[in-house]
Design an enzyme around this catalytic site. Structure first.
Site, PDB file in Angstrom:
ATOM      1  CE  LYS A 157      -1.468   2.728   3.060  1.00 30.51           C
ATOM      2  NZ  LYS A 157      -1.431   3.999   2.315  1.00 30.51           N
TER       3      LYS A 157
ATOM      4  CD  GLU B 136      13.885   0.950   9.147  1.00 26.44           C
ATOM      5  OE1 GLU B 136      14.302   1.933   9.801  1.00 26.44           O
ATOM      6  OE2 GLU B 136      14.469  -0.142   9.140  1.00 26.44           O
TER       7      GLU B 136
ATOM      8  CB  CYS C 296      14.026   8.796   6.960  1.00 27.90           C
ATOM      9  SG  CYS C 296      14.923   7.649   5.915  1.00 27.90           S
TER      10      CYS C 296
ATOM     11  CD  GLU D 164      11.323  13.561  10.328  1.00 30.08           C
ATOM     12  OE1 GLU D 164      10.191  13.272  10.731  1.00 30.08           O
ATOM     13  OE2 GLU D 164      12.033  12.789   9.667  1.00 30.08           O
TER      14      GLU D 164
HETATM   15  P1  NAD Z   1       2.995   8.824   7.326  1.00 32.31           P
HETATM   16  O1  NAD Z   1       3.281   8.131   8.611  1.00 32.31           O
HETATM   17  O2  NAD Z   1       2.005   9.904   7.304  1.00 32.31           O
HETATM   18  O3  NAD Z   1       2.502   7.765   6.228  1.00 32.31           O
HETATM   19  C1  NAD Z   1       3.260   6.623   5.869  1.00 32.31           C
HETATM   20  C2  NAD Z   1       2.330   5.584   5.277  1.00 32.31           C
HETATM   21  O4  NAD Z   1       1.436   5.120   6.293  1.00 32.31           O
HETATM   22  C3  NAD Z   1       1.437   6.084   4.139  1.00 32.31           C
HETATM   23  O5  NAD Z   1       1.306   5.049   3.181  1.00 32.31           O
HETATM   24  C4  NAD Z   1       0.111   6.326   4.852  1.00 32.31           C
HETATM   25  O6  NAD Z   1      -0.992   6.258   3.995  1.00 32.31           O
HETATM   26  C5  NAD Z   1       0.093   5.192   5.855  1.00 32.31           C
HETATM   27  N1  NAD Z   1      -0.742   5.417   7.040  1.00 32.31           N
HETATM   28  C6  NAD Z   1      -1.164   6.588   7.564  1.00 32.31           C
HETATM   29  N2  NAD Z   1      -1.882   6.357   8.691  1.00 32.31           N
HETATM   30  C7  NAD Z   1      -1.894   5.018   8.882  1.00 32.31           C
HETATM   31  C8  NAD Z   1      -2.439   4.168   9.889  1.00 32.31           C
HETATM   32  N3  NAD Z   1      -3.123   4.660  10.925  1.00 32.31           N
HETATM   33  N4  NAD Z   1      -2.245   2.847   9.786  1.00 32.31           N
HETATM   34  C9  NAD Z   1      -1.529   2.340   8.760  1.00 32.31           C
HETATM   35  N5  NAD Z   1      -0.996   3.083   7.772  1.00 32.31           N
HETATM   36  C10 NAD Z   1      -1.162   4.408   7.838  1.00 32.31           C
HETATM   37  O7  NAD Z   1       4.431   9.307   6.799  1.00 32.31           O
HETATM   38  P2  NAD Z   1       4.729  10.198   5.500  1.00 32.31           P
HETATM   39  O8  NAD Z   1       4.296  11.582   5.817  1.00 32.31           O
HETATM   40  O9  NAD Z   1       4.208   9.501   4.280  1.00 32.31           O
HETATM   41  O10 NAD Z   1       6.318  10.121   5.450  1.00 32.31           O
HETATM   42  C11 NAD Z   1       7.143  11.002   6.129  1.00 32.31           C
HETATM   43  C12 NAD Z   1       7.724  10.380   7.382  1.00 32.31           C
HETATM   44  O11 NAD Z   1       8.322   9.135   7.067  1.00 32.31           O
HETATM   45  C13 NAD Z   1       8.815  11.195   8.006  1.00 32.31           C
HETATM   46  O12 NAD Z   1       8.662  11.262   9.416  1.00 32.31           O
HETATM   47  C14 NAD Z   1      10.094  10.439   7.679  1.00 32.31           C
HETATM   48  O13 NAD Z   1      11.170  10.649   8.558  1.00 32.31           O
HETATM   49  C15 NAD Z   1       9.601   9.053   7.687  1.00 32.31           C
HETATM   50  N6  NAD Z   1      10.475   8.206   6.884  1.00 32.31           N
HETATM   51  C16 NAD Z   1      11.253   7.279   7.513  1.00 32.31           C
HETATM   52  C17 NAD Z   1      12.108   6.490   6.781  1.00 32.31           C
HETATM   53  C18 NAD Z   1      12.966   5.453   7.453  1.00 32.31           C
HETATM   54  O14 NAD Z   1      13.446   4.549   6.777  1.00 32.31           O
HETATM   55  N7  NAD Z   1      13.177   5.523   8.740  1.00 32.31           N
HETATM   56  C19 NAD Z   1      12.183   6.623   5.402  1.00 32.31           C
HETATM   57  C20 NAD Z   1      11.376   7.589   4.785  1.00 32.31           C
HETATM   58  C21 NAD Z   1      10.521   8.358   5.545  1.00 32.31           C
END
Ligand code: NAD
Length: 474
Positions: A171, A244, A278, A376
């Protein structure tokens, strides 16, 4: 291959559209790129059921065959690099060269993950018994990815899950689903039906998937806040999880650096992908003796970098990816202004611009408790901070709930390494940044994650040990 605007989900090997759909916007223009299906609950049920149905025969295939098909998937991505890169730029905003790197990175990951072997260990071999442990797949993996590296971070999960014998429901983020939907389409004649399902939808789809009783493991990349929710949901039926999450990485610049020489590297460590990474440097601590020189060299280099539409020739940094993130980054800049912080560069946001553009912004030695330091930003805003001594900077760098990565810059590699050993992060770079490898375990310490991706440990997170003992001599 050129892609048309017809985007379908992949469920049980078939292209599936939906009654309702989502509009995906180009962040450089705020114009529609395409429409993605919005999966209904029944469609998600079908995707999970298809993955469950495909699991027994997929796990029974020899490892080498599964690896061969994952390699084929990587080749297919590479064969379509041109179309995929254009689509990725259109939906994500990153410049074409960076989009191409992401697609090629995804292809490379498929090859490298498929080159890893799954070990079997002998625990005891005696006259009394033979005991050995193998690693068996978990079942159906829900792979959930964010919008900053939608294809690459999806492939990290898909390649490892498939090689180890699991089946997948992927997803992608509702902001950037299109490239992943195309990957699902490209995989249809490579993988058996149901082995890789790709579903798209809006905010309700993630919780449906993570709470689904047919899912055995969740591999999630996203924010720490969402990661906590995923963990809570997974607790109900003890699903396995790999998370992650967010980071607030510190970069430490010692007094002996050549400011001009490191400025470009430091710049890209913080501002690559417009800071939406990230493991971007999100706080740069510079020794007081080098501070002015490093700040000035960084600002001078930053002025040469072209921000614009990623599809235009010469663009080096694209827009922020979506409206919510744009508001967040602009909010941090406004907060910095309201608190009288000093800007070494940027800070003037052109709200009339057609896209979510934020200028490269460098904040000059703000207090440690300012929002731009403690939060962040996930955008092109960077605080530069002065430090005096090693103990002090290590304490400040570690003073965060996050622990994803960090970097140390110095001509004295031994001194840099002594600092690296004291950082509470899963990865530390010395005199470089952002290099990640399919062979190296990538793990967030503290609230930056739970579990590991990549390397042998990352691969084994998609398995569970099974010990078999055979009595002898009876
Ligand atoms: P997000 O947490 O808003 O969304 C990530 C994914 O989770 C999306 O596909 C979203 O639709 C889904 N999602 C949202 N709510 C959910 C729920 N309640 N249950 C299950 N899935 C759900 O993150 P984002 O805004 O898409 O990405 C940015 C964040 O991701 C930043 O904090 C960044 O640091 C982090 N990030 C971490 C890594 C890593 O490897 N550590 C890599 C890239 C990004």
């Amino acid at each position: 291959m050129r892609f048309d605007a017809d985007f379908t989900m992949t469920i049980a090997g078939e292209g599936v559209s939906s009654e309702r759909d989502l509009e995906v916007l180009n962040p450089a223009t705020r114009k529609a790129v395409g429409r993605a299906p919005r999966a209904s609950r029944q469609q998600l049920d079908r995707a999970v059921a298809a993955a469950r149905a495909a699991f027994p025969s997929w796990r029974a295939r020899p490892l080498s065959e599964r690896q061969g098909l994952v390699i084929r998937l990587g080749q297919r991505l590479a064969e379509n690099v041109d179309a995929l890169k254009r689509l990725l730029t259109a939906e994500q905003g990153k410049p074409h060269p960076d989009a191409e790197k992401e697609v090629r990175g995804a292809a490379r990951w498929c090859q490298a993950i498929a080159a890893q072997q799954i070990p079997e260990t002998v625990n005891e071999e005696s006259e009394v018994r033979l005991s050995r442990t193998r690693h068996v797949p978990l079942g159906v993996v829900a792979a959930i990815s964010p919008w900053n590296f939608p294809l690459l971070l999806s492939v990290w999960k898909v390649s490892a899950a498939l090689c180890t014998g699991n089946t997948v429901v992927l997803k992608p983020s509702p902001f950037t689903p299109l490239t992943c939907l195309k990957m699902g389409e490209l995989a249809r004649d490579i993988l058996p039906a149901g082995v890789l399902n790709v579903v798209s939808g809006d905010d309700e789809l993630g919780p449906w998937l993570t709470s689904h009783p047919g899912v055995n493991k969740i591999a999630f990349t996203g924010s720490t806040a969402t990661g906590r929710r995923v963990m809570e949901t997974a607790a109900k039926d003890l699903k396995r999880i790999t998370l992650e999450l967010g980071g607030n990485d510190a970069s430490i610049v010692l007094a002996d650096v050549d400011a001009k020489a490191i400025a470009p590297k430091l710049f890209w460590s913080a501002f690559g992908n417009s800071g939406q990474l990230c493991v971007a440097a999100k706080r740069v601590y510079v020794h007081v003796e080098a501070y002015d020189a490093v700040r000035d060299a960084l600002v001078e280099y930053a002025r040469t970098v072209k921000v614009g539409d990623g599809a235009e020739q010469g663009t080096q940094l694209g827009p922020v990816q979506n409206a919510m993130q744009y508001q967040r980054v602009v909010g941090l800049i406004e907060d910095a202004k309201a608190n009288g912080l000093k800007f070494a560069l940027g800070g003037d946001v052109d709200r009339d611009s057609p896209g979510y553009f934020v200028p490269v912004t460098i904040i000059d030695n703000p207090p440690d408790d300012s929002r731009v330091v403690t939060e962040e930003p996930f955008g092109p805003v960077l605080p530069l901070l002065k430090f005096n001594g090693v103990d002090e900077v290590v304490r400040r760098a570690n003073d965060t709930i996050y622990g994803l990565a960090g970097a140390v810059w110095s001509r004295d590699v031994a001194a840099a390494e002594r600092i690296a050993l004291r950082l509470e992060t899963g990865t530390v770079w010395i005199n470089e940044a952002r290099s990640l490898s399919p062979k190296a375990p990538f793990a967030g310490h503290k609230q930056s994650g739970f579990g590991v991706e990549n390397g042998l440990q990352g691969l084994l997170e998609y398995t569970i040990p099974q010990t078999i003992t055979i009595a002898r001599g009876s």
